[in-house]
Design an enzyme around this catalytic site. Structure first.
Site, PDB file in Angstrom:
ATOM      1  N   GLY A 262      49.401 -52.953 114.993  1.00 42.07           N
ATOM      2  CA  GLY A 262      48.540 -51.851 115.527  1.00 42.07           C
ATOM      3  C   GLY A 262      48.805 -50.746 115.373  1.00 42.07           C
ATOM      4  O   GLY A 262      47.713 -50.039 115.220  1.00 42.07           O
ATOM      5  N   GLU A 299      53.817 -45.587 120.341  1.00 48.15           N
ATOM      6  CA  GLU A 299      54.445 -45.094 118.741  1.00 48.15           C
ATOM      7  C   GLU A 299      55.340 -43.222 119.342  1.00 48.15           C
ATOM      8  O   GLU A 299      56.465 -43.206 118.570  1.00 48.15           O
ATOM      9  CB  GLU A 299      53.185 -44.806 117.768  1.00 48.15           C
ATOM     10  N   GLU A 321      60.934 -52.253 121.475  1.00 49.71           N
ATOM     11  CA  GLU A 321      59.513 -52.471 122.287  1.00 49.71           C
ATOM     12  C   GLU A 321      58.999 -52.322 123.140  1.00 49.71           C
ATOM     13  O   GLU A 321      58.296 -52.354 124.123  1.00 49.71           O
ATOM     14  CB  GLU A 321      58.963 -53.770 121.072  1.00 49.71           C
TER      15      GLU A 321
HETATM   16  N1  BES Z   1      56.874 -51.316 115.933  1.00 48.23           N
HETATM   17  C1  BES Z   1      55.473 -51.920 115.958  1.00 48.23           C
HETATM   18  C2  BES Z   1      54.937 -52.305 115.611  1.00 48.23           C
HETATM   19  C3  BES Z   1      55.124 -53.431 114.239  1.00 48.23           C
HETATM   20  C4  BES Z   1      54.867 -54.807 114.918  1.00 48.23           C
HETATM   21  C5  BES Z   1      56.229 -53.213 113.509  1.00 48.23           C
HETATM   22  C6  BES Z   1      55.026 -55.909 114.280  1.00 48.23           C
HETATM   23  C7  BES Z   1      55.951 -54.964 112.378  1.00 48.23           C
HETATM   24  C8  BES Z   1      55.697 -55.807 113.229  1.00 48.23           C
HETATM   25  C9  BES Z   1      54.919 -50.414 116.826  1.00 48.23           C
HETATM   26  O1  BES Z   1      55.007 -49.890 117.676  1.00 48.23           O
HETATM   27  C10 BES Z   1      53.689 -51.743 118.039  1.00 48.23           C
HETATM   28  O2  BES Z   1      54.845 -52.367 118.871  1.00 48.23           O
HETATM   29  N2  BES Z   1      53.021 -51.391 118.266  1.00 48.23           N
HETATM   30  C11 BES Z   1      51.707 -52.317 118.578  1.00 48.23           C
HETATM   31  C12 BES Z   1      51.040 -51.295 119.745  1.00 48.23           C
HETATM   32  C13 BES Z   1      51.473 -50.906 121.019  1.00 48.23           C
HETATM   33  C14 BES Z   1      50.486 -50.110 121.400  1.00 48.23           C
HETATM   34  C15 BES Z   1      51.262 -52.358 121.954  1.00 48.23           C
HETATM   35  C16 BES Z   1      50.820 -53.249 118.515  1.00 48.23           C
HETATM   36  O3  BES Z   1      51.108 -52.868 116.387  1.00 48.23           O
HETATM   37  O4  BES Z   1      50.037 -53.956 118.548  1.00 48.23           O
HETATM   38 ZN    ZN Z   2      56.532 -50.789 119.147  1.00 52.24          ZN
END
Ligand code: BES
Ligand code: ZN
Length: 859
Positions: A262, A299, A321
C-alpha cells in the site's frame, strides 16, 4: 546450511555508500558506479555482499595507498557476490569502487518499471530484501550506513530520492544529472528513488519547518492536497508525541502507478500506491480520505519507529509494523475525532483474531531465517495482533508511562538497531512494572486465550468463575486439547452497579479464578475492547448483558461483542439460534461501524450458508431488520448529516440491495447509476460503490461496457478507476464473469490489482466456480505475474471456496503449488478452508430451523 539462509559476516561493515545510477527508461537498463567505505574488523582477501542480477565491469579496492583490482563471483541462489583481491584488505577503513549494470525489472520489487498513460516511470521497493536487486549492498537491517545518490535520467523526467536535491545539471547529451544530499545512517531496505514525468505540489511546511511535497504522475497533481495536509498534520503530531524532531531533511510523498504493497516508509521519500495518496478534492469518498490519512500516519510513524530506530533482524519486524499501526491510528484518531477511528481499529481486529485461532498461526515474534520468509511476516498477526497487544499494554500501563517509555527507547537507540527486549526495558523503567514478563507471553506464544465465565447471582452481586484456555477455531481441537498455555490477561470488567456503570481492572494469569462484582446486574468482560482475548459468557451472563448492550456499551465495545459471538459461533461454541437471539439486541443499532461488522457477518452467511431455497426467507429477515432504518435515512444526503451517516447509507444499501435483493432498490440503483454516468454530482461519493454493485448484479452487456468505459476514462482519478474495476466483478451473467476473468490477465488490469478482482469473483456465488476454474487453469501465468505478497493474497482468496467439493479441490491444489514465499499462507488458508467448510455444513443444518422462527422476521 541452505544457501538462501546465508547471513553476512559481522566483521565487514559499510559506513558510507556513494551511488551514481544512469537510468535508461527506453531500454529499461541502467549502469552504475558505486563507492563503499567499509570498516573491516580483520584483514580479509574476500568481501561478501548481497547482489542479484548485476554484471560487473570493474571491481577495485583502495588500501595501502593505492587501487587494487579484484574479481566478482556471483551466487544467484545465495543472492551474493564475492569480491576477491590478490592482496588481503587490511583491518580498518577500506574503500571499494564498483562499476556494474543491471536491468530495471518487470515486477514490483527492486528497481522496477511502471507505466501510466503511455509514459514510463521507474521506482524502487526494497523492503524486505530487494535492495540487493538494485545495487550490491549489505542488505540486512543491521548494516546502517549513509547513502549519497546521484541519478542520471532522461530529459523531461524528474528524480526523487531520500535526501534533498543539492544540484541538477543537464549533461551534454541532454540527460539530467540530479545529485542528492547524503542521508543519515539508514538500513539498505530504506533506500529509495523514483524517476518519471512526475508533477509536484508547492512545498508545505510543518510548524517546525520541515518541507513537505507530494508527487503524482503527470496530470493528477490536483489530487495531492489532501495527502499533503495529512503529512503536515501527522508530522506535527508525531514530533510532539515522540519528543524527537523529524529525523530527516524533508518529506517527499510519491504516488507510483504500479505498487505491490500500500505504501513504503522510505525516509524522506515515502512511496504510495495511487489509491493511497491521490484524492479528488471534491469527489473523494470518506473511505478514501480515511484510508489515505491512515496510511500517511502509519508511514510517518515509521520515520521514528523503523527508520530512526530499526529492528536488528526481521524476527522483530513487528516492532516496526505493530507500532506504526498503533501509533498511526492514534495519530489519525486524535487528529480526526469526528471519524471515530478506534472503532475501525477494533473492527480490523476480527482478521488477526481469526487467523490467530488457527493451529497454523504464529507468534508475533517469530524466527525468520531468510529474506523469502520475511515477506510472509507482513501479515495480520504482525500488524494487527501486534498493534492490539501494544494497545493493550498502553491501557495497562497508562498512556503517560507508555509514552515516556517510548520516548526513552527512541532516544537511546536513535540511528541504531534494537530488539524487543530493549523496548520492554524502557517501558519497565518508565512504568515501574515488570513489562517484559507480561509482554513476553503475548509476543512469544502463538494464539490467544479464551476467558470462560460462569455467572452466579447472589445478594452481593455477580460471582464470576473464570477459566482460561487457548482459543481454537477448530471445535475438535478445542474439545481435545488441554492446552497448557496461559496468558497474563489484563481483564477490564465493565458492569452496572446501582450508581451507574463501573470499570475494574484485574490481571488474570491463572488457569482458574473467581471475581465478585458488587451489586452488579450484568458484566461485560472487555472494557474499551482493549484486550486481545475471546470470552464466553454462559447463558445467564449473556442474557443479563444483552438488554443493556445499546445503552451501556460504547460502539467499539458492541462491535467487539458481536465479533466475539461470531467467532464463538464459527468455532462451534454457540449455536446459530443463540447468535440470532443476540442480534435482537442490535435491532436499534445506528452506529456505522457496528453495522459494518453486522453486514459482514450476515454477508458471510448469505454467501456461504444460505441455500437457494432459503434465499428469499433470509432476504426477508434482512429486509425486516434494516428497512425502517433505510427509510429514515433515504437516498438523498441531508446537508447537516455526518460522514458516519453517509457511510451507513451505503452499508444499508448493500444489505437491502444485494443481500435482500429489494426490487425497488435494484431498479433505483440501475436508474441512478445511469444518471451518474451523465452527471457525477447526482450521486453522493460514498454511495457510488454500493449503487454500482447493486446495479451490476442484474446488469447486461451494455451496462458492463459502460462500466468499463467509465473505468478507462477515470485513469487520472484512482479511486474512481479502482471502484469501477472492482464493480466489474459484481456482474452475474456467466459471459460477463468470463469477460472479467479474461481482463484480469490483460493489460487492462495491473498486477497490483489482479488478486483483488479475482478475490471479489471468488467470493460471489454466481462467479466463484468459474473464477476457481480460471485461477486453476492459469496458475502458472498468475504465479509469474504476481509478486509474492500479491500471490499470498490470491491464496487467501481461494480459501473462500467453502463449498465442500470445491474446498477439497482447492486444498489439494494449493498444497501441490506451495513455493517458499507462500508456505505459511498456504498452510493457514488450507486450515481456514477446512474449518469453514465444516462450519458451513453445520450452520446449514441449523439455518432452516432458525429462519422458521416467527420472531425473526417481525421487524
Ligand atoms: N513497510 C510497509 C510496506 C511493506 C509491506 C513493504 C510489505 C514490504 C513488504 C509499510 O509501512 C506498510 O505497512 N504499508 C501498509 C499500509 C499501512 C497503512 C498498513 C501496506 O502496504 O498495506
Ligand atoms: Zn508499516
Amino acid at each position: 546450511m541452505i544457501k538462501q539462509n546465508f547471513r553476512l559476516s559481522r566483521t565487514v561493515r559499510p559506513r558510507w555508500y556513494g551511488l551514481r545510477i544512469e537510468a535508461d527508461l527506453d531500454s529499461w537498463g541502467y549502469r552504475a558506479h558505486e563507492k563503499i567505505e567499509l570498516d573491516l574488523g580483520e584483514a580479509t582477501r574476500e568481501v561478501v555482499m548481497h547482489s542479484v542480477g548485476h554484471r560487473f565491469h570493474e571491481v577495485r579496492a583502495f588500501f595501502h595507498g593505492r587501487w587494487w583490482a579484484g574479481t566478482a563471483e556471483s551466487d544467484a541462489e545465495a543472492e551474493i557476490v564475492t569480491l576477491r583481491f590478490a592482496e588481503p584488505l587490511p583491518a580498518g577503513s577500506v574503500r571499494l569502487d564498483l562499476e556494474f549494470s543491471g536491468e530495471i525489472l518487470e515486477r514490483l520489487r527492486g528497481f522496477y518499471r511502471s507505466h501510466k498513460d503511455g509514459k514510463r516511470y521507474a521506482a524502487t521497493q526494497f523492503e524486505a530484501a530487494d535492495a540487493r536487486r538494485a545495487f550490491p549492498c549489505f542488505d540486512e537491517p543491521e548494516f546502517k550506513a549513509r547513502f549519497q545518490l546521484t541519478l542520471v535520467i532522461p530529459p523531461r523526467n524528474r528524480a526523487i530520492s531520500n535526501g534533498p536535491e543539492v544540484s541538477e545539471r543537464v549533461l551534454p547529451d541532454g540527460r539530467i544529472e540530479v545529485r542528492f544530499a547524503e542521508t543519515p545512517p539508514i538500513s539498505s531496505y530504506l533506500v529509495a528513488w523514483c524517476i518519471g514525468p512526475f508533477e509536484v505540489t508547492a512545498t508545505a511546511f510543518t510548524q517546525s519547518g520541515v518541507p513537505v511535497r507530494v508527487w503524482l504522475p503527470q496530470g493528477m497533481i490536483d489530487k495531492a492536497e489532501f495527502a499533503l495536509q495529512a503529512h503536515v498534520r501527522s508530522l506535527d503530531y508525531l514530533e510532539a508525541y515522540t519528543g524527537i524532531p523529524y529525523p530527516y531533511a524533508k518529506v517527499d510523498a510519491i504516488g507510483v502507478p504500479d505498487f505491490e504493497a500500500g505504501a513504503m516508509e522510505n525516509p524522506g521519500a515515502i512511496t504510495y500506491r495511487l489509491t493511497a495518496i491521490a484524492a479528488d478534492p471534491v469527489r473523494a469518498s470518506v473511505a478514501a480520505r480515511k484510508s489515505i490519512f491512515n496510511t500517511v500516519a502509519h508511514e510517518l510513524t515509521h520515520m521514528w519507529w523503523g527508520d530512526l530506530v530499526t529492528m536488528k533482524w526481521w524476527d522483530d519486524l513487528w516492532l516496526n509494523e505493530s507500532f506504526a499501526t498503533f501509533v498511526g491510528t492514534k495519530t489519525s484518531a486524535d487528529l480526526l475525532p469526528e471519524w471515530g477511528l478506534w472503532r475501525d481499529f477494533v473492527a480490523a481486529l476480527s482478521r488477526p483474531f481469526q487467523l490467530d485461532a488457527l493451529a497454523s498461526t504464529h507468534p508475533i515474534s517469530f524466527t525468520v531465517e531468510n529474506a523469502k520468509q520475511a515477506t510472509e511476516r507482513f501479515d495480520v498477526i504482525t500488524y494487527w495482533k501486534g498493534a492490539a497487544v501494544v494497545r493493550m499494554l498502553e491501557h495497562f500501563l497508562g498512556a503517560d508511562a507508555f509514552r515516556t517509555g517510548v520516548r526513552a527507547y527512541l532516544q537511546r537507540f536513535r540511528e541504531g538497531n534494537a530488539q524487543a527486549e530493549d523496548f520492554w526495558r524502557e517501558l519497565s523503567t518508565a512504568s515501574g512494572q515488570d513489562v517484559a514478563s507480561l509482554a513476553q507471553a503475548w509476543i512469544k506464544q502463538a494464539g490467544h486465550p479464551l476467558l470462560k465465565i460462569r455467572t452466579r447471582r447472589s445478594s452481593q452481586g455477580l460471582h464470576l468463575e473464570l477459566e482460561q484456555t487457548r482459543f481454537f477455531a477448530d471445535p475438535e481441537r478445542a474439545q481435545s486439547e488441554q492446552s497448557a498455555q496461559l496468558w497474563p490477561i489484563p481483564v477490564v470488567w465493565k458492569w452496572a452497579a446501582e450508581d451507574g456503570v463501573r470499570e475494574q481492572r484485574a490481571l488474570f494469569a491463572e488457569a482458574r479464578g473467581e471475581v465478585v462484582l458488587p451489586h452488579a446486574g450484568w458484566a461485560y468482560p472487555n472494557g474499551n475492547a482493549s484486550g486481545f482475548y475471546r470470552f464466553s459468557l454462559d447463558p445467564t451472563g449473556l442474557e443479563a448483558l444483552v438488554p443493556h448492550v445499546q445503552a451501556a456499551l460504547a460502539a467499539h465495545e458492541r462491535l467487539n461483542l458481536l465479533d466475539n459471538q461470531w467467532a464463538l459461533l464459527k468455532a462451534g461454541y454457540e449455536s446459530l439460534r443463540s447468535y440470532f437471539a443476540l442480534l435482537e439486541g442490535f435491532r436499534q443499532e445506528r452506529d456505522r461501524a457496528v453495522l459494518g461488522t453486522l453486514a459482514e457477518q450476515l454477508g458471510w452467511l448469505w454467501l456461504h450458508v444460505v441455500r437457494e431455497a432459503e434465499e428469499e426467507r433470509f432476504g426477508r429477515y434482512v429486509e425486516a431488520f434494516f428497512r425502517a432504518q433505510w427509510q429514515s435515512l433515504g437516498w438523498e444526503p441531508r446537508p447537516d448529516e455526518t460522514d458516519d451517516d453517509r457511510v451507513r447509507r451505503a452499508i444499508l444499501l448493500h444489505l437491502l440491495g444485494n443481500i435482500a435483493r429489494a426490487r425497488d432498490l435494484r431498479s433505483a440503483a440501475a436508474e441512478r447509476i445511469g444518471r451518474y454516468f451523465e452527471e457525477r454530482s447526482s450521486l453522493d461519493a460514498n454511495l457510488v460503490s454500493a449503487v454500482a454493485s447493486v446495479a451490476a448484479a442484474e446488469g447486461d452487456r451494455a451496462l458492463y461496457e459502460r462500466y468499463l468505459a467509465h473505468k478507462r476514462a477515470a485513469a487520472q482519478e484512482p479511486e474512481e478507476e479502482h471502484r469501477f474495476l472492482m464493480a466489474l466483478a459484481s456482474f452475474e451473467r456467466p459471459e460477463l464473469v468470463e469477460r472479467t476473468l479474461r481482463l484480469v490477465l490483460s493489460e487492462e488490469v495491473r498486477a497490483q490489482d489482479a488478486p483483488f478482482v479475482l478475490n471479489a469473483l471468488l467470493a460471489r456465488r454466481p462467479a466463484r466456480n468459474a473464477a476457481w476454474q480460471f485461477v486453476r487453469s492459469h496458475w502458472q501465468e498468475l504465479r509469474a505475474r504476481l509478486d509474492p505478497m500479491l500471490l499470498q493474497n490470491l491464496v487467501r482468496g481461494l480459501a473462500q471456496l467453502t463449498d465442500p467439493e470445491s474446498a477439497a479441490e482447492v486444498r489439494a491444489f494449493l498444497e501441490a503449488q506451495v513455493i517458499e514465499e507462500t508456505r505459511e499462507t498456504t498452510r493457514q488458508a488450507c486450515e481456514q478452508l477446512r474449518l469453514d467448510a465444516a462450519t458451513v455444513r453445520r450452520l446449514r443444518d441449523q439455518l432452516a430451523a432458525v429462519l422458521e422462527a416467527p420472531t425473526l422476521t417481525a421487524g
